[in-house]
Scaffold this motif. Sequence first.
Motif, short mmCIF file in Angstrom:
data_model
loop_
_atom_site.label_atom_id
_atom_site.label_comp_id
_atom_site.label_asym_id
_atom_site.label_seq_id
_atom_site.Cartn_x
_atom_site.Cartn_y
_atom_site.Cartn_z
N SER A 205 0.81 -1.22 0.00
CA SER A 205 0.00 0.00 0.00
C SER A 205 0.85 1.27 0.00
CB SER A 205 -0.92 0.01 1.22
OG SER A 205 -0.16 -0.04 2.42
N TRP A 206 2.17 1.12 0.02
CA TRP A 206 3.13 2.23 0.13
C TRP A 206 2.70 3.18 1.24
CZ3 TRP A 206 7.49 1.85 -2.91
CH2 TRP A 206 8.45 2.84 -2.69
N ASN A 207 2.71 2.64 2.46
CA ASN A 207 2.25 3.40 3.62
C ASN A 207 3.28 3.31 4.75
OD1 ASN A 207 0.68 4.88 5.39
ND2 ASN A 207 -0.65 3.17 5.91
N PRO A 208 4.47 3.89 4.56
CA PRO A 208 5.48 3.82 5.62
C PRO A 208 5.08 4.59 6.87
CG PRO A 208 6.18 5.32 3.90
CD PRO A 208 4.94 4.65 3.39
N VAL A 209 4.26 5.64 6.70
CA VAL A 209 3.84 6.42 7.87
C VAL A 209 2.95 5.59 8.77
CG1 VAL A 209 2.61 8.48 8.63
CG2 VAL A 209 4.06 8.58 6.60
N GLY A 210 1.99 4.87 8.16
CA GLY A 210 1.11 4.01 8.95
C GLY A 210 1.88 2.90 9.66
N PHE A 211 2.87 2.32 8.98
CA PHE A 211 3.67 1.27 9.61
C PHE A 211 4.47 1.84 10.77
CE2 PHE A 211 7.53 -1.20 10.16
CZ PHE A 211 7.04 -2.50 10.23
N ALA A 212 5.07 3.02 10.59
CA ALA A 212 5.86 3.63 11.67
C ALA A 212 4.98 3.99 12.86
CB ALA A 212 6.58 4.88 11.14
N ALA A 213 3.76 4.46 12.59
CA ALA A 213 2.85 4.82 13.69
C ALA A 213 2.45 3.57 14.48
CB ALA A 213 1.62 5.52 13.13
N ALA A 214 2.13 2.47 13.77
CA ALA A 214 1.77 1.24 14.46
C ALA A 214 2.95 0.67 15.23
CB ALA A 214 1.25 0.22 13.44
N ASP A 215 4.15 0.76 14.64
CA ASP A 215 5.36 0.27 15.30
C ASP A 215 5.64 1.07 16.57
OD1 ASP A 215 7.68 -1.22 15.67
OD2 ASP A 215 8.90 0.13 14.46
N LEU A 216 5.49 2.39 16.48
CA LEU A 216 5.72 3.24 17.65
C LEU A 216 4.70 2.94 18.75
CD1 LEU A 216 7.29 5.55 18.96
CD2 LEU A 216 5.73 7.15 17.82
#
Length: 646
Positions: free
Chosen positions: A528-539
């Motif tokens: 989905s090319w969503n690095p922001v969403g992945f970083a938010a979930a990871d954080l």
Amino acid sequence: MLSLAHLDRPFDYLVDEKTDADAQPGVRVRVRFSGRLVDGFLLERRESSDHGGQLAWLDRVVSPERVLTDDVAGVCRAVAQRYAGTVPDVLRLAVPPRHARVEKEAVCAGPVPPVQAPDLVGWSPYTAGESFIRATVDGRHPRAVWQVLPGDDWAQRIAELVTAVAASGKGAIVVVPDQRDLDRLGTACEPLLGDRCVMLAAGLGPTARYRRWLSVLRGQGCVVIGTRSAMFAPVADLALTVVFDDGDSSLQEPRTPYPHPREVAVLRAHAADAALLIGGYARTAEAQALVESGWAHDLVAPRETVRAAAPRIEGVADDDRRLGGDPLARSARIPSTAFDAARTSLAAGSAVLFSVPRRGYLPSVACARCRAHARCRQCGGPLSMNDRGDMSCRWCGRPELRFVCPACGGKAVRALMIGDKRTAEELGRAFPGVPVVTSGGDKIVDEIPAGPRVVVATPGAAPRAPDGYGSAILLDTWAQLDREDLRAGEDAIRMWMGVASLVRAKGDGGRVVIVADAAGPAVQALISWNPVGFAAADLAQRDELGFPPAVTMASVDGPGPAITAFVEMLDLPAGAETLGPVPLPAGARRPAGMDADGDVERLLLRAPRSVGRQLADALRAGQTVRHARHDDTAGIRVQIDPPTIG
């Protein structure tokens, strides 16, 4: 300069008439300390001293060049405090060694040509991109985390940004991970800035680097681009600090007190009231934490723009049943879907990129009978096999002449992972007549010519294709996701997006096939090319579990009894807790001075972010007591925010 913590403070000396004129703040000096001559910097001149005893005389001024500016000295103090280190250790990173002949060279005379304002249309796809640049030029010190569009030329965008800053008469610093990135950025900056842009990197050699560093100090360059220590460059009227790809391991400083350029950029931007930009195709949890705290803002493109720029990305499970229908796909060990994507791109005259996680032939092997990892008898490191069938240890290099599995007694091995050389060999058979290019290790190709060809590259070593790759195949992704590391998913996303950014947009036929379970969160973030969403979930997950950057964490490495005694003397802040000690994690460097065969343990200290500064102060105070007692022979290493915690 003395790196002992209990001596980390200014000392007063008398200045005689002979050295009075040259003894100005910022110059290098020699002083006598405890019976021996040591190097130092003159910090300030005073009429009187608060010291009640007898003062010694300044021995001499090494050079009248004022190499330590007030703002760099202030940043060095802030970095030492942030990382529980000493100012002299940080100064060694900030100020390069002196070369007398270079200092005697004449300063270039004549007026400095003005810098022309650049065309900023390349920033228009990003929401608030042009307003960020205007705010930077106007001195309103904005702070942002920039998500680079897939396929966008990040080097050109940064070159335009710093040129706009230089055209306003102000300075900028840009830090990138390695020499390859630096060369690319330099190529983009040179036509716009000419001699006003100065490149700083260790690869230049000490003389050339000091010459360029002095040109910045003397005002001949207003934009500095470089690797880690360039963030300390003495740029006048600093208006912008930039760190690109802050998750790259090349940015991890191996020298005490181990400051990360991202954190140095934050401290320097705060001290100088300068703008800050942290950019990359992916996003680290630390950068996301700056956004969620409100200290920085998102600098991203609208979703429809991202979708239009990204290639088509699909996940394919690595299932042998999907290889059975195509003998060529089976010989190249890739699923038929990925094989079809490669074949289609080659037929259309485009290059195809195959990304593999390891270089070599068979970088990891296991017992053919019981599947236990094959390990070195000497050091326990993983065994690898070359194209001649010879096995050796990847850690110590010891050859394994007669393998016997300690678990089952088996004498045969099978491949656990295929390296770039074996992959290139297999693909050469699968695509006869097509040129095969390998890039990785000490043989990195920067760019390939136009036309159909197969490229096999390790992460970060993929060459650029003139019009982008027609397709890319990501192989052996389990090796990146299955690591026992807090940053495994974050690192995988960063490497995958770096590869996918080299592929054409979906509208131009670009296609990326990742051989992995498409249900995984990291794979879904890529699709989905969503690095922001992945970083938010990871954080959010790290916050729940109590991992950095949601908390401040420090490691104390060394012999078990020594680190236990050290931690017991600390006055830890409220809420701090100790974890361990445990054996030093795999991949972590051993403390300097430790016996190579000695056991090393790690004890972790964890505290809420609100008391992170107090934790650093407590560690610094403990080091002070330890050094004052001369109890520093055990080789203890103290590190705030260690890159590997378990």
